[in-house]
Design a protein around this motif. Structure first.
Motif, PDB file in Angstrom:
ATOM      1  N   TRP A  99       1.353  -2.837   3.942  1.00  0.00           N
ATOM      2  CA  TRP A  99       0.033  -3.126   5.044  1.00  0.00           C
ATOM      3  C   TRP A  99      -1.400  -2.962   4.419  1.00  0.00           C
ATOM      4  O   TRP A  99      -1.959  -4.081   4.636  1.00  0.00           O
ATOM      5  CB  TRP A  99       0.207  -2.307   6.347  1.00  0.00           C
ATOM      6  CG  TRP A  99       1.382  -2.690   7.106  1.00  0.00           C
ATOM      7  CD1 TRP A  99       2.397  -2.253   7.385  1.00  0.00           C
ATOM      8  CD2 TRP A  99       1.217  -3.895   7.916  1.00  0.00           C
ATOM      9  NE1 TRP A  99       3.152  -3.235   8.024  1.00  0.00           N
ATOM     10  CE2 TRP A  99       2.516  -4.173   8.532  1.00  0.00           C
ATOM     11  CE3 TRP A  99       0.147  -4.975   7.994  1.00  0.00           C
ATOM     12  CZ2 TRP A  99       2.886  -5.259   9.416  1.00  0.00           C
ATOM     13  CZ3 TRP A  99       0.601  -6.048   8.691  1.00  0.00           C
ATOM     14  CH2 TRP A  99       1.683  -6.123   9.537  1.00  0.00           C
ATOM     15  N   ILE A 100      -1.270  -2.092   3.471  1.00  0.00           N
ATOM     16  CA  ILE A 100      -2.649  -2.221   2.685  1.00  0.00           C
ATOM     17  C   ILE A 100      -2.880  -3.300   1.935  1.00  0.00           C
ATOM     18  O   ILE A 100      -4.097  -3.910   1.944  1.00  0.00           O
ATOM     19  CB  ILE A 100      -2.853  -0.843   1.727  1.00  0.00           C
ATOM     20  CG1 ILE A 100      -2.824   0.536   2.731  1.00  0.00           C
ATOM     21  CG2 ILE A 100      -4.104  -0.856   0.786  1.00  0.00           C
ATOM     22  CD1 ILE A 100      -2.870   1.701   2.002  1.00  0.00           C
ATOM     23  N   LYS A 101      -1.747  -3.623   1.042  1.00  0.00           N
ATOM     24  CA  LYS A 101      -1.876  -5.121   0.383  1.00  0.00           C
ATOM     25  C   LYS A 101      -2.143  -6.149   1.089  1.00  0.00           C
ATOM     26  O   LYS A 101      -3.029  -7.082   1.009  1.00  0.00           O
ATOM     27  CB  LYS A 101      -0.490  -5.007  -0.497  1.00  0.00           C
ATOM     28  CG  LYS A 101      -0.338  -4.202  -1.574  1.00  0.00           C
ATOM     29  CD  LYS A 101       0.834  -4.420  -1.959  1.00  0.00           C
ATOM     30  CE  LYS A 101       0.976  -4.731  -3.662  1.00  0.00           C
ATOM     31  NZ  LYS A 101       2.363  -5.042  -4.335  1.00  0.00           N
ATOM     32  N   ARG A 102      -1.614  -6.139   2.129  1.00  0.00           N
ATOM     33  CA  ARG A 102      -1.576  -7.271   3.316  1.00  0.00           C
ATOM     34  C   ARG A 102      -3.200  -7.398   3.753  1.00  0.00           C
ATOM     35  O   ARG A 102      -3.770  -8.485   3.741  1.00  0.00           O
ATOM     36  CB  ARG A 102      -0.721  -7.202   4.472  1.00  0.00           C
ATOM     37  CG  ARG A 102      -0.385  -8.711   4.856  1.00  0.00           C
ATOM     38  CD  ARG A 102       0.686  -8.402   6.255  1.00  0.00           C
ATOM     39  NE  ARG A 102       1.997  -8.447   5.489  1.00  0.00           N
ATOM     40  CZ  ARG A 102       3.177  -8.356   6.080  1.00  0.00           C
ATOM     41  NH1 ARG A 102       3.098  -8.143   7.298  1.00  0.00           N
ATOM     42  NH2 ARG A 102       4.389  -8.368   5.404  1.00  0.00           N
ATOM     43  N   TYR A 103      -3.487  -6.328   4.245  1.00  0.00           N
ATOM     44  CA  TYR A 103      -4.975  -6.231   4.575  1.00  0.00           C
ATOM     45  C   TYR A 103      -5.919  -6.605   3.784  1.00  0.00           C
ATOM     46  O   TYR A 103      -7.008  -7.503   3.981  1.00  0.00           O
ATOM     47  CB  TYR A 103      -5.177  -4.801   5.315  1.00  0.00           C
ATOM     48  CG  TYR A 103      -6.510  -4.651   5.702  1.00  0.00           C
ATOM     49  CD1 TYR A 103      -7.363  -5.481   6.448  1.00  0.00           C
ATOM     50  CD2 TYR A 103      -7.468  -3.488   5.049  1.00  0.00           C
ATOM     51  CE1 TYR A 103      -8.546  -5.094   6.770  1.00  0.00           C
ATOM     52  CE2 TYR A 103      -8.898  -3.228   5.280  1.00  0.00           C
ATOM     53  CZ  TYR A 103      -9.314  -4.171   6.256  1.00  0.00           C
ATOM     54  OH  TYR A 103     -10.673  -3.873   6.396  1.00  0.00           O
ATOM     55  N   LEU A 104      -5.880  -6.076   2.420  1.00  0.00           N
ATOM     56  CA  LEU A 104      -6.675  -6.250   1.385  1.00  0.00           C
ATOM     57  C   LEU A 104      -6.829  -7.809   1.167  1.00  0.00           C
ATOM     58  O   LEU A 104      -7.945  -8.205   0.664  1.00  0.00           O
ATOM     59  CB  LEU A 104      -6.564  -5.374   0.260  1.00  0.00           C
ATOM     60  CG  LEU A 104      -6.673  -3.719   0.398  1.00  0.00           C
ATOM     61  CD1 LEU A 104      -6.429  -3.026  -0.908  1.00  0.00           C
ATOM     62  CD2 LEU A 104      -8.177  -3.568   1.002  1.00  0.00           C
ATOM     63  N   GLU A 105      -5.852  -8.326   1.032  1.00  0.00           N
ATOM     64  CA  GLU A 105      -5.623  -9.560   0.478  1.00  0.00           C
ATOM     65  C   GLU A 105      -6.121 -10.781   1.728  1.00  0.00           C
ATOM     66  O   GLU A 105      -6.499 -11.733   1.219  1.00  0.00           O
ATOM     67  CB  GLU A 105      -4.096 -10.149   0.517  1.00  0.00           C
ATOM     68  CG  GLU A 105      -3.464  -9.694  -0.804  1.00  0.00           C
ATOM     69  CD  GLU A 105      -1.927  -9.770  -0.790  1.00  0.00           C
ATOM     70  OE1 GLU A 105      -1.257 -10.311   0.047  1.00  0.00           O
ATOM     71  OE2 GLU A 105      -1.395  -9.241  -1.836  1.00  0.00           O
ATOM     72  N   SER A 106      -6.112 -10.135   2.960  1.00  0.00           N
ATOM     73  CA  SER A 106      -6.795 -11.111   4.185  1.00  0.00           C
ATOM     74  C   SER A 106      -8.286 -11.043   4.095  1.00  0.00           C
ATOM     75  O   SER A 106      -8.974 -11.712   5.001  1.00  0.00           O
ATOM     76  CB  SER A 106      -6.117 -10.676   5.160  1.00  0.00           C
ATOM     77  OG  SER A 106      -6.683  -9.226   5.841  1.00  0.00           O
TER      78      SER A 106
END
Length: 122
Positions: free
Chosen positions: A71-78
């Motif tokens: 979820w951190i990766k998904r959020y940072l990519e967005s």
């Protein structure tokens, strides 16, 4: 908190930001103020760890779950643009606002509180 409560909280998240925030708080036991001040450079996604500054101005290493990492990766990519602090949500006068500390960003802290309450009460 029982597992059913945690599932209910996760279902109520409306964005990758909320999910990342909830999962990070839940899996690490960090205080909201510690997460507010979390610099992206202090996150190590490889070993699911981060360095946080606690309220005594001491640094400590914390660990988070693989689900949290996703979820951190998904959020940072967005995020656009990529901010320095993990959970920054707005820019004011061309500068990232707010890192948390020293009570400078009362409006941002209120937004955080209301966001957490909204998730918890959903």
């Amino acid at each position: 908190m029982i597992e059913e409560d945690v599932i209910h909280l996760k279902i109520s998240c409306e964005s990758p930001r909320e999910y990342a925030m909830l999962e990070f708080l839940y899996s690490t036991g960090c205080r909201v103020g510690e997460v507010q001040k979390l610099d992206i450079e202090d996150i190590n996604l490889e070993n699911c760890s981060a360095i946080v500054n606690d309220k005594g101005a001491k640094q400590r290493e914390i660990y988070f779950t693989t689900e949290c990492k996703i979820w951190i990766k998904r959020y940072l990519e967005s995020r656009d643009p990529p901010y320095r602090f993990m959970l920054s949500s707005f820019v004011e006068n061309g500068e990232e606002n707010c890192t948390g500390g020293l009570g400078v960003c009362t409006n941002h802290q209120l937004m955080w509180s209301s966001e957490i309450v909204r998730i918890a009460l959903a």
